[in-house]
Enzyme design. Structure first.
Site, PDB file in Angstrom:
ATOM      1  N   ASP A 291      13.185 -19.916  -5.334  1.00 32.47           N
ATOM      2  CA  ASP A 291      12.136 -20.838  -5.745  1.00 32.47           C
ATOM      3  C   ASP A 291      11.328 -20.179  -6.875  1.00 32.47           C
ATOM      4  OD1 ASP A 291      10.182 -22.964  -5.705  1.00 32.47           O
ATOM      5  OD2 ASP A 291      10.709 -23.339  -3.613  1.00 32.47           O
ATOM      6  N   ASP A 404      13.895 -29.240  -9.977  1.00 30.24           N
ATOM      7  CA  ASP A 404      12.767 -29.724  -9.194  1.00 30.24           C
ATOM      8  C   ASP A 404      11.781 -30.488 -10.070  1.00 30.24           C
ATOM      9  OD1 ASP A 404      11.354 -30.097  -6.869  1.00 30.24           O
ATOM     10  OD2 ASP A 404      10.392 -28.136  -6.885  1.00 30.24           O
ATOM     11  N   GLU A 407      11.071 -36.204 -11.337  1.00 30.77           N
ATOM     12  CA  GLU A 407      10.791 -37.648 -11.405  1.00 30.77           C
ATOM     13  C   GLU A 407      10.486 -38.134 -12.835  1.00 30.77           C
ATOM     14  OE1 GLU A 407      10.525 -36.155  -7.468  1.00 30.77           O
ATOM     15  OE2 GLU A 407       9.338 -35.585  -9.207  1.00 30.77           O
ATOM     16  N   GLU A 409       7.423 -35.326 -11.937  1.00 31.87           N
ATOM     17  CA  GLU A 409       6.353 -35.457 -10.954  1.00 31.87           C
ATOM     18  C   GLU A 409       5.071 -35.984 -11.586  1.00 31.87           C
ATOM     19  OE1 GLU A 409       4.162 -32.077  -8.731  1.00 31.87           O
ATOM     20  OE2 GLU A 409       5.689 -32.838  -7.357  1.00 31.87           O
ATOM     21  N   ARG A 455      15.953 -33.867  -6.796  1.00 33.75           N
ATOM     22  CA  ARG A 455      15.333 -34.826  -5.885  1.00 33.75           C
ATOM     23  C   ARG A 455      15.047 -36.170  -6.542  1.00 33.75           C
ATOM     24  NH1 ARG A 455       9.188 -32.346  -5.185  1.00 33.75           N
ATOM     25  NH2 ARG A 455       8.257 -33.443  -6.949  1.00 33.75           N
ATOM     26  N   ASP A 472       9.767 -33.099  -0.217  1.00 35.69           N
ATOM     27  CA  ASP A 472       8.897 -32.226   0.568  1.00 35.69           C
ATOM     28  C   ASP A 472       8.469 -32.888   1.873  1.00 35.69           C
ATOM     29  OD1 ASP A 472       9.126 -30.430  -1.489  1.00 35.69           O
ATOM     30  OD2 ASP A 472       7.241 -30.983  -2.428  1.00 35.69           O
ATOM     31  N   HIS A 531      14.911 -25.110   4.527  1.00 34.63           N
ATOM     32  CA  HIS A 531      13.984 -24.753   3.439  1.00 34.63           C
ATOM     33  C   HIS A 531      12.579 -25.131   3.859  1.00 34.63           C
ATOM     34  CE1 HIS A 531      12.469 -24.015  -0.578  1.00 34.63           C
ATOM     35  NE2 HIS A 531      12.001 -25.251  -0.653  1.00 34.63           N
TER      36      HIS A 531
END
Length: 799
Positions: A291, A404, A407, A409, A455, A472, A531
């Site tokens: 990560d 990660d 989107e 985000e 994701r 998440d 995770h």
């Protein structure tokens, strides 16, 4: 008043709705056959209707003053792969294929769809425009259940909801999440058809939230194009859907193993200790995931460095090489945000790789991790810049990629990209990000299969090898309860690898029972990857001895099932049939299934039925056994259960209720520490016999586990299994089918035939009597077969 045509009347009776003109101001003007495309002229635009194949038809409305935009981000199938006829009679024009018939009623103007003579669906008000949104409406039948709309947790039957089509993370979600990272514009009906709205712009998908029998697609702009997809059964519908938007290629075999992952590993010593402890504890491991801390010591201020923090990881390349020698691959997280405080900020600005403002300058904004710009993945130079970073990291030893916050985000509407505004391209940002990695591999490493964990995506993202996860999720029972629905729904939309952070991610919750139950479920989900936030360890090696033992058992079962799981993944790559399948697929006409949408029991591959335990301290579990007349055997005890009923069973702490279909062939391997050591040269082959199954089939697929397009290039082996039972004789055949470029493997099978009530009178292999063992207590016949390489081998059991 003009009489209602019979075809329309039949559809209206089915839907329980009156006939409406599609728009009070829209009238029919004429039509032409444009090389197989039905071009309907109306008073306010044109309808363009064309077949892709016999089971897929596309309809586009082009309002007056606009031109047709042929570009699709989702569709890869070429149109015109089926012959269609266009005919006019009785006040209607029809486009007819061997499967779908499209009927355009002239007055009142109305478009309806039928499949092999049976009405499917019809436009209701058709295209409309209200305020800032354009819309297309369809009439629904009263008994239709609706699935789709991407990744959500709202209940398996999603009818009655209005969904935002705007990819957005849902931090800490539990048993409900209205909006997540995949807002796929697709509606799937229990009547075995789907409508895919081929436009990625932000909007809404309304599954009859007003309770007036209307499916409504609303969008801010762009294409008014949709495809209607139909099939005889669910398998055909999945096949057609993924023909349209693309198949998921097989991932590397190590992707089906166990992952070590947490938020996160701070330095090299910590990561090495974790890998070594997995090996010392005898818990299989195939990958370690890094990560944020691999590129910086702090969560904030370092995103966008996209390079190893040499203080914490001074010998990263040597570390990854050591891991690889131990059979453990390295996966690195990356994000599309480049902070103004990162080492690459000036480089990103100078090379023009960021989204811009109205003046053409890098668009800068604040979010949780700092002050940032956003990589414009729609810009060719940005794609090259990003790919070269991946390429350099791969040269250093990285084997997989975690994308990660894709989107994205945080994505301000004022940002501009090379191909549109933020809101116009938002929903395909992750899609294009995955594509640039897949394209890079195809160009620079064409023999390798990429691993791309993300994701957020869009229709068709599966064809890039994207592996989605649910985000998440809350570390709580509610978080576990939503996972089956999310994964099953995504599989129905072509995204077969949806999975969850096993054990839950968000919150410092230490709940051993929850952790074990989540891992036991994970055995039967596409990717096995615990995770979590680091306050409570996600890795089994750090749990109590009792919990570790249960986790080890689950992980070892995962590795034992690799022959079956890998074969199911291969089947998905060829047919679009997901590994996780709703029981609806198995029993679509069951009265119970037609009124209740179930996700708590599901199929894993073609032959397993799984019922995860999702309540604390559960002493009862309801299991729906599909298909009346069938038999399902307890995977652990061989206890039979009859299909077509809802049964209450008693769960055990060490496993979840798991059943195998009568007539199933299940190949199992001995667990290994890593898939590096995996081989199909010696397998256990289980067959569940039942007198009601007179014949059955199964198969095993194998290849080297890493070569891209292994099947297409003949670098594979198939072994087909079949059974026939008649007159007290059970004949079982093992037939190898090596690919044209494969060297056949000499495989030995330890055949285990379950549910053999009495000692067989004789067992013959290849026409000769052979020694065998029959366990009277377990009712299992055990026969060690000679090696099979190229010729078929038959086993005959006289009962």
């Amino acid at each position: 008043m003009k009489p209602i045509p019979h075809a329309v009347l039949a559809l209206c009776l089915l839907a329980g709705l009156p006939v409406h003109a599609q728009n009070a101001d829209r009238t029919y003007l004429g039509y032409r056959n444009d090389n197989g495309t039905l071009d309907i002229a109306t008073s306010d635009g044109r309808y363009l209707i064309r077949p892709y194949d016999a089971n897929i038809v596309e309809t586009s409305f082009v309002p007056r003053g606009e031109t047709f935009d042929p570009a699709s981000h989702a569709v890869v199938l070429k149109p015109g792969q089926a012959q269609a006829t266009i005919r006019e009679a009785d006040g209607r024009i029809q486009l007819v294929t061997d499967g779908i018939t499209v009927t355009v009623e002239k007055s009142p103007l109305r478009i309806s769809y039928a499949y092999k003579g049976k009405p499917l669906v019809a436009e209701k008000e058709g295209y409309g425009h209200a305020g800032e949104l354009e819309s297309i409406e369809f009439a629904l039948a009263g008994d239709e259940a609706l699935y789709g709309a991407g990744s959500r947790a709202v209940g398996m039957n999603r009818r009655g909801n209005r969904f935002r089509l705007y990819n957005r993370a849902s931090y800490g979600f539990g048993n409900r999440a209205d909006q997540m990272g995949y807002g796929i514009p697709m509606a799937v009906s229990s009547h075995k058809y789907a409508i895919h709205f081929d436009n990625p712009q932000a909007g809404w998908l309304d599954f009859d939230s007003r309770k007036d029998g209307t499916l409504r697609y609303e969008v801010m702009g762009g294409r008014k194009t949709y495809q209607v997809i139909a099939g005889d059964d669910w398998a055909q519908l999945m096949d057609e859907t993924t023909r349209l938007t693309g198949r998921q290629p097989l991932p590397p075999r190590w992707a089906f193993g166990n992952f070590a992952s947490r938020f996160g590993y701070h330095d090299e010593a910590e990561a090495r200790a974790v890998v070594d402890r997995f090996i010392a504890d005898g818990i299989p491991l195939d990958a370690i995931v890094f990560d944020l801390y691999w590129f910086g010591k702090t969560v904030k201020g370092t995103m966008g460095n996209l390079g190893w923090d040499r203080d914490s990881f001074p010998h990263a390349e040597a570390m990854m090489a050591d891991f690889d020698r131990k059979g453990v691959k390295t996966v690195l997280i990356t994000e599309p945000f480049v902070l103004t405080t990162s080492r690459r900020w000036q480089e990103a600005v100078q090379q023009g790789v960021l989204a811009t403002d109205a003046q053409g300058k890098p668009f800068v904004f604040d979010f949780f991790f700092g002050n940032t710009g956003l990589v414009d993945v729609f810009k060719p130079q940005a794609r090259d810049w990003f790919w070269n970073i991946y390429k350099d990291l791969k040269a250093g030893g990285a084997a997989g990629w975690w994308g990660d916050l894709g989107e994205p985000e945080t994505h301000p509407s004022a940002a501009r990209h090379a191909t549109g505004t933020a809101d116009q391209v938002h929903n395909i940002y992750g899609h294009e990000w995955a594509k640039l990695i897949a394209d890079g591999y195809a160009r620079d490493f064409p023999q390798e299969r990429p691993f791309i964990l993300m994701r957020s995506g869009y229709s068709g993202s599966q064809r890039f090898g994207m592996i989605p996860w649910s985000g998440d999720v809350q570390r709580g029972w509610g978080g576990l309860q939503s996972q089956m629905e999310i994964a099953l729904q995504m599989g129905m939309q072509g995204q077969a690898y949806m999975h969850s952070d096993l054990g839950g991610f968000a919150g410092p919750v230490l709940d051993d029972e929850l952790y074990v139950r989540w891992l036991q479920y994970g055995v039967f989900q596409p990717i096995f990857r615990p995770h979590a936030q680091e306050e409570v360890p996600a890795e089994a090696i750090f749990r109590t001895p009792a919990v570790k033992a249960l986790a080890r058992a689950a992980i070892r079962l995962r590795y034992a099932m690799l022959p079956y799981n890998y074969t199911a993944a291969f089947d998905d790559s060829r047919s679009g049939m997901p590994m996780m399948r709703p029981v609806l697929f198995e029993d679509p006409d069951n009265e119970f299934m037609s009124t209740t949408s179930i996700s708590s029991t599901y199929l894993w591959g073609p032959d397993f039925l799984v019922a995860p335990v999702t309540e604390p301290g559960a002493t009862r579990k309801e299991v729906f056994f599909p298909r009346k007349g069938s038999v399902w055997f307890d995977f652990y005890t061989d206890e039979p259960h009859h299909g077509g009923i809802l049964e209450t069973v008693t769960p055990r702490p060490d496993r979840i209720p798991t059943y195998v279909r009568a007539g199933a062939f299940i190949p199992l391997a001995q667990p290994v520490q890593s898939t590096r050591d995996y081989s199909t040269a010696k397998l256990d082959l289980h067959y569940w016999h039942d007198a009601g199954v007179t014949q059955a089939q199964g198969h095993l697929y194998d290849d080297d586990g890493h070569t891209a397009h292994a099947f297409e290039t003949g670098k594979y082996e198939l072994v087909r299994f079949s059974s026939r039972f008649a007159d007290g004789r059970l004949a079982l055949t093992v037939a190898p089918e090596p690919g044209a470029a494969a060297t056949p493997t000499a495989r030995t099978f330890d055949l285990k035939v379950h549910n053999v009530a009495a000692k067989p009178r004789a067992v013959q292999v290849g026409g000769k009597a052979i020694a065998y063992h029959w366990d009277a207590k377990r009712r299992v016949l055990d026969v060690r077969l000679p090696a099979v390489r190229a010729a078929a081998l038959q086993v005959v059991v006289t009962l």
